[in-house]
Design a protein around this motif. Structure first.
Motif, PDB file in Angstrom:
ATOM      1  N   LYS A 114       0.817  -1.213   0.000  1.00 34.50           N
ATOM      2  CA  LYS A 114       0.000   0.000   0.000  1.00 34.50           C
ATOM      3  C   LYS A 114       0.851   1.263   0.000  1.00 34.50           C
ATOM      4  CE  LYS A 114      -3.645   2.467   2.459  1.00 34.50           C
ATOM      5  NZ  LYS A 114      -4.855   2.359   3.281  1.00 34.50           N
ATOM      6  N   SER A 134       0.171  -3.174  -4.992  1.00 31.82           N
ATOM      7  CA  SER A 134      -0.853  -2.167  -4.745  1.00 31.82           C
ATOM      8  C   SER A 134      -0.993  -1.321  -5.989  1.00 31.82           C
ATOM      9  CB  SER A 134      -0.457  -1.315  -3.540  1.00 31.82           C
ATOM     10  OG  SER A 134      -1.365  -0.259  -3.351  1.00 31.82           O
ATOM     11  N   TYR A 223      -1.830  -4.464   3.290  1.00 34.50           N
ATOM     12  CA  TYR A 223      -3.201  -3.968   3.150  1.00 34.50           C
ATOM     13  C   TYR A 223      -4.069  -4.648   4.191  1.00 34.50           C
ATOM     14  CZ  TYR A 223      -3.874  -0.975  -0.907  1.00 34.50           C
ATOM     15  OH  TYR A 223      -3.920   0.085  -1.769  1.00 34.50           O
TER      16      TYR A 223
END
Length: 496
Positions: A114, A134, A223
């Motif tokens: 992320k 991501s 995440y």
């Protein structure tokens, strides 16, 4: 050979594992019964911080603070960068970051997972080589993970979820509300948590197989356990909802609290959630934490197997916490409770940190920015509000006798997708004071009321405490050049 050894770069490698909305208590010794063997291992082999706090409980802002070493008012990314009402979509190009400083100092920087700290910027704009897992800002899934799933005959979007929970009037209706939790039929190897661990292990192996002349800094941003709490077996049924007890804060009445607290129940769509539904959802949240922890365990094992563990600092932290039913709330928002502001922080530095040490010194997430630079013998930019934790790490978690350390933490909030809402908070070991610009302020005695249920802001017996905490807050705002300091300081002085 002796000359080559003398010229070798002795600076440590660094592995930063950042989770998304992981509560402090999930891995605390006196917390709920969540299995976190990898985090426990880091705690037993390094320093566990008991009073680590995020400077702000919202993703983009907290992540921008970690990068820049500044409180949110200093970098300007006050709310989530992906939303149409973002105050700042990207960080200023001229703002120093710890990663750019490390890159310039010869570190090999890699990144998985992320990002969410710039709408158009990516980790590559800040010195990292991005290895996937991501998208460039929030929740889309990059091509690498799609290919991973397709190779395993489990294409994304073609699986049937069960045990789904949504916010809104009908918690089983996918057509309304926010997706909260579910069980997925995929194998663990097909989850993004597993994929991110694989990418991290790839980075470790690439460094081990290279010339190893320059140290590496790898950042793995998982995440999760951010909602939706979607987990496969065995994690989906690892925790029995019937055995999960409501936290003390579940008794929240909102009496004497800012009106926005109770409004948030309907805003988040959980006003009709009963405890049975919360317990079912929390069981998935805990399962998510344990699943990520098991992936971290794989990463730690890879460091050992490739002979890098003794020369690598490992740091685990979270950008902020999650209500997960505490105060009967979901997600996060303009409620400055420890559930979302207190974060886990463990640091293992072989040869430096004492095994099993704990630190009760108040620290901030973005103190890691200065910490990484001092570990790398790189000067800390003057723009940083960050203070290096190295002296604490070298001294069993305590400040050296000749080093003064603040006895409080400072935090702020500026609003998210519902609109702007100005808050400031100062917290000591015993007390917490929250300044709410649009509504009543808050004061909690954390020793007598750790669940933060009773707002003492108008209690006559706490007049001196209220005055002292307001003074502390004004000092923090002045020291960090908070642009609201003139107005707020006048208000605080008049209220005292």
């Amino acid at each position: 050979m002796a000359d080559a050894d003398a010229d070798a770069d002795s600076r440590p490698n660094v592995l930063l594992v950042l989770t998304d909305q992981e509560r402090y208590d999930a891995s605390a010794p006196d917390g709920p019964p969540v299995e976190t063997p990898a985090i426990d291992r880091l705690s037993s082999e390094g320093v566990r911080f008991e009073r680590a706090f995020t400077p702000i409980s919202i993703c983009s802002s907290a992540r921008a603070s970690l990068l820049t070493g500044r409180f949110p008012h200093g970098h300007g990314m006050l709310n989530n960068c992906h939303e149409p009402d973002a105050i700042r979509a990207n960080l200023p190009d001229d703002l120093p970051t710890f990663s750019a400083e490390l890159d310039a100092a010869g570190y090999d920087l890699t990144y998985t997972g992320k990002w969410h700290a710039g709408r158009d910027q990516t980790p590559a704009d800040f010195g990292f080589s991005y290895l996937g897992g991501s998208d460039t800002h929030h929740d889309d899934i990059d091509e690498a993970f799609r290919e991973h799933r397709e190779k395993r005959d489990a294409p994304i979007g073609e699986v049937e979820l069960t045990e789904e929970i949504y916010t809104g009037e009908d918690p089983r209706n996918a057509d309304e509300g926010t997706f909260v939790a579910a069980k997925t039929p995929v194998d663990v190897e097909e989850t993004r948590a597993y994929f991110l661990a694989e990418r991290t292990i790839d980075a470790i192996e690439a460094h081990a197989d290279g010339d190893r002349s320059d140290p590496f800094f790898h950042r793995a941003d998982f995440y999760g356990p951010h909602h939706p709490w979607v987990v496969p077996e065995p994690y989906a049924s690892l925790y029995d909802p019937d055995e999960i007890e409501p936290p003390a804060s579940y008794a929240e009445t909102y009496d004497g609290k800012p009106r926005v607290h109770e409004n948030y129940l309907s805003y988040r769509g959980v006003e009709d959630f009963d405890w049975d539904l919360w317990a079912e959802a929390i069981a998935k949240y805990w399962g998510f934490i344990t699943m990520i922890d098991h992936q971290l365990e794989r990463v730690l094992d890879a460091l050992e197997e490739r002979g890098l563990a003794e020369e690598t600092v490992v740091v685990h932290a979270s950008d902020h916490g999650d209500f997960a039913g505490s105060h009967r709330q979901f997600n996060k928002g303009p409620l400055m409770y420890d559930d979302t502001y207190r974060i886990p922080l463990q640091v293992r530095w072989p040869g430096v940190t004492d095994s099993g040490a704990t630190s009760d010194v108040p620290v901030h997430l973005h103190d890691l920015a200065a910490t990484f630079l001092e570990m790398a013998d790189v000067p800390v930019p003057e723009s940083f509000d960050s203070r290096s934790l190295v002296p604490l790490l070298e001294n069993g978690g305590d400040p050296p006798a000749d080093l003064e350390w603040r006895d409080s933490t400072f935090a702020q909030y500026h609003g998210d997708e519902f609109g702007l809402y100005s808050q400031r908070m100062v917290r000591t070991d015993r007390y917490k004071y929250v300044y709410n610009g649009p509504d009543i302020d808050e004061l909690y005695d954390l020793e007598a009321d750790p669940a933060e249920l009773r707002n003492l802001i108008d209690h006559p017996e706490y007049a001196d405490v209220r005055r002292e905490m307001r003074s502390r807050l004004a000092d923090w705002m002045d020291e960090t050049e908070d642009p609201n300091r003139i107005w707020v300081t006048d208000v605080l002085e008049a209220a005292s």
